[in-house]
Scaffold this active site. Sequence first.
Site, PDB file in Angstrom:
ATOM      1  N   ASP A   1       0.813  -1.220   0.000  1.00 20.02           N
ATOM      2  CA  ASP A   1       0.000   0.000   0.000  1.00 20.02           C
ATOM      3  C   ASP A   1       0.841   1.262   0.000  1.00 20.02           C
ATOM      4  O   ASP A   1       0.349   2.344  -0.334  1.00 20.02           O
ATOM      5  CB  ASP A   1      -0.825   0.048   1.289  1.00 20.02           C
ATOM      6  CG  ASP A   1      -2.163  -0.630   1.144  1.00 20.02           C
ATOM      7  OD1 ASP A   1      -2.658  -0.708   0.016  1.00 20.02           O
ATOM      8  OD2 ASP A   1      -2.698  -1.084   2.165  1.00 20.02           O
TER       9      ASP A   1
HETATM   10  C1  GLC Z   1      -1.919  -4.082   5.214  1.00 20.90           C
HETATM   11  C2  GLC Z   1      -3.078  -3.972   4.289  1.00 20.90           C
HETATM   12  C3  GLC Z   1      -2.857  -4.767   3.031  1.00 20.90           C
HETATM   13  C4  GLC Z   1      -1.552  -4.415   2.419  1.00 20.90           C
HETATM   14  C5  GLC Z   1      -0.420  -4.511   3.417  1.00 20.90           C
HETATM   15  C6  GLC Z   1       0.892  -4.028   2.870  1.00 20.90           C
HETATM   16  O1  GLC Z   1      -1.819  -5.355   5.726  1.00 20.90           O
HETATM   17  O2  GLC Z   1      -4.247  -4.394   4.917  1.00 20.90           O
HETATM   18  O3  GLC Z   1      -3.895  -4.564   2.124  1.00 20.90           O
HETATM   19  O4  GLC Z   1      -1.338  -5.285   1.351  1.00 20.90           O
HETATM   20  O5  GLC Z   1      -0.732  -3.748   4.540  1.00 20.90           O
HETATM   21  O6  GLC Z   1       0.904  -2.668   2.630  1.00 20.90           O
HETATM   22  C1  GLC Z   2      -1.363  -0.799   5.118  1.00 20.37           C
HETATM   23  C2  GLC Z   2       0.001  -0.429   5.535  1.00 20.37           C
HETATM   24  C3  GLC Z   2       0.024   0.881   6.199  1.00 20.37           C
HETATM   25  C4  GLC Z   2      -0.711   1.915   5.391  1.00 20.37           C
HETATM   26  C5  GLC Z   2      -2.115   1.431   5.103  1.00 20.37           C
HETATM   27  C6  GLC Z   2      -2.896   2.379   4.281  1.00 20.37           C
HETATM   28  O1  GLC Z   2      -2.062  -1.143   6.244  1.00 20.37           O
HETATM   29  O2  GLC Z   2       0.541  -1.405   6.386  1.00 20.37           O
HETATM   30  O3  GLC Z   2       1.357   1.241   6.438  1.00 20.37           O
HETATM   31  O4  GLC Z   2      -0.746   3.125   6.057  1.00 20.37           O
HETATM   32  O5  GLC Z   2      -2.036   0.218   4.456  1.00 20.37           O
HETATM   33  O6  GLC Z   2      -4.135   1.844   3.926  1.00 20.37           O
END
Ligand code: GLC
Ligand code: GLC
Length: 814
Positions: A485
Amino acid sequence: MTNPFGRFDDSKREYVITRPDTPLPWLNYLGQDEFFGLCTNTAGGYTFWKDAKLRRLTRYRYNNVPYDLGGRYIYVNDGGSVWNPGWKPIKAKLDAYECRHGLGYTRIIGQKDGLEVEMLLFVPPGENLELWKVTVRNKSKVAKQPKIFSFQEFCLFDAANDMNNLQRTYSIGEVEIDGSAIYHKTEYRERRDHYTLFACTRPVDGFDTSRDAFVGIHEGLHDPKVPFAGKCTNSKAFGWNPIGAHQINLNLAPGQEETFSYILAYVEQGKEPKYDSLYVMNKKVGKAIVDKYSKPGAIDTAFAKLGTVWGDLLSNFQANSPDPHANRMLNVWNQYQCMATFNMSRSASMYETGIGRGMGYRDSNQDLLGFMHMIPSRARERILDIAATQLSDGTCYHQYQPLTKKGNAEIGGDFYDDHLWLILSTCQYIKETGDVSILKAPCSYADKPDAKTDLLHHLEISIAYTMKKRGPHGLPLIGHADWNDCLNLNCFSTEPNESFQCAGDVKDSKAESVMIAGLFLYASREMAALYDFMGKGDDAARMRAGYDDMLKVIETHAWDGEWYRRAYDAAGTPVGSKENPEGKIFIESQGWCVLGGAGQNNGRAKQAMESVHKHLFTKNGAVLQQPPYSTYHVELGEVTSYPPGVKENAGIFCHNNTWINLGWCLLGDGDRALEYYLSICPSAKEDQIETYRSEPYVYAQMIAGKDAVCFGEAKNSWLTGTAAWTFVSVAEGILGIKADFKGLSINPCIPKAWKGFSATRKFRGVEYQIEVKNPSGICKGVKKVTVDGKAVAGNVVPFEAGKKVVKVEITLEA
Ligand code: GLC
Ligand code: GLC
């Protein structure tokens, strides 16, 4: 060193917490269907129906001081000494304390001055209510007259509004009281035809429904007025903050005990008229609930049923391996956690406030991978719900609210990996069940609700989208971000108040993702196998052509010399390359390229994995990239916003570690696979719990990486894709037991030292009793398979309907 805070009770499938002052609140979930409660080891937490944002029943203040405050509290006033059996909120010194987190229930026992109070908290299967069974035991030598006060705070249903619209909420709270039952009916007078019921199964000696009356204005939950005064005020809430509290006066001879229960229910009126008379609600449905659970034995019967439900669910997969951590996690806690991630996605935990992220498109598809074998029918329904939030151009809403099932763009959109995960979940469903009819299920698009399309069409446009949306190197465009993300290559945010996930414009952007390319390999290969299974050779060939095309692009443009690059940014600069001063190597592209089948014939797969081992692996798991970013890069986005060593900036993001485990299994290195597995396994962290801090029975999203000062500290436990993927990496990778289209595939990849293992796997109604022998001490290589004593060629045990039990014996040999 053992864990000073608790231990596993494997035979009871419980985690026993022996000290209330755990390094962080240690959480459990109550509920398995539609009514859920979060419950910590000090009885903190809250409840909701279906949707933690839109149907929050009890209140909780996140980021409180202390962290975990507010919940299902029992206050005991024993001759003026006031305490809670779960220690908090009063924190009086207890003579004994124990909390047992079990499957769908939590049992807390506190004792002080010879009085013991036990609370058993659970949600009966299929019911929209939570029960608190309370037993008060006089273990002293003198008669005691304790007064017992229940307490919890109602939430005014919309949790976001409840928190920030006080100018309204302080004026609308309403309740009705009817004997031992408290009805929370805020907004019932207008658009709600549901309410919350908080009742006691025995007559009460008083009640309160106004927080100000029970707690006070200047008091807190640790010194609430009423329990200390020893008397309820029978207050009726009018606005402000409605609560539910009951008083019960007991008279217990030495050795005597008394049991009663509280019912906290979400009640829908259904077809019942709303009112009996002006201002007086029709309480028929609520009363029926109270009657049902006031009958002798009703609560115990419900609790026994909960045990049966979980026993049955877990019996779908049980293994006995030489590794005790793998056994207890796989057989009990990992599957249990998969139920939570299935139900909750990333919405409600100690770290997810229930008002942020609902059901994530990519998250929920991945969660299904660890849930499929438990209740495939629920998985089927979920797949169709998720698919209906896809848009007709192939992209997806990134999340949806469970109550409305409608997608929204509140946390951004255009994540160009999203659509591909639907292929993984759907194929896994068909492999589990053999039910290809799901592909024909009518399923429209979020932007075209009347489109007459089916699920297969969704899978096709998902493939087509990635095939078409490519960048200058022919790699898939990343859009807003892919699985990571925080890799925001089209965001260019310089405004601190802007969400990284929503900022920027992906239109005409050129940034490309190698991770999506690898995922595409995997997804298109799944599609090809699916079409083969359906007897559609041409379509399978079409998928294989897409696969070959992408593979060529990867091998031509994504190889960096010792590993696969991660991406190309908007300017065409590689990300995750030796050319970069920081962020030279990323984990995700190694995982997905290898799992997708890249680097198989040219040694690159092995080399990529060895690079992970050399640059990323630590005793606490593999970090996401190296070296971490020391400064903010506007062209890379949120990934560079985190301090080095945490989250996506070189934290140990446990979720992606599991792909590497699977990679080792693919390459046949069972020793590495187990080593990687144990490096993030919570059960294996008990001897360093003061550093690890999170629950030792569930996986965490993140463990601080080697660049962080708190290396080894886990955060964001419970709701993480780690749950589903770890299940897959152990059950399907290490143990090698995997549902396949035509049968059960068995191809273990175990440590050399394992002499073998056994497992039971229920698959399409047949129980497979599997015995694996490893006489010559190898990792991988199925030499001999017998099914009910008869030799079978290959390693797929063909599915035969009608059988009940099938015995499978496997011998590994080089
Ligand atoms: C969190 C989000 C997931 C994403 C991951 C890496 O676990 O829920 O959708 O792939 O972070 O950013
Ligand atoms: C995932 C990531 C986090 C980010 C979020 C945004 O959970 O782990 O770092 O802020 O996505 O949706």
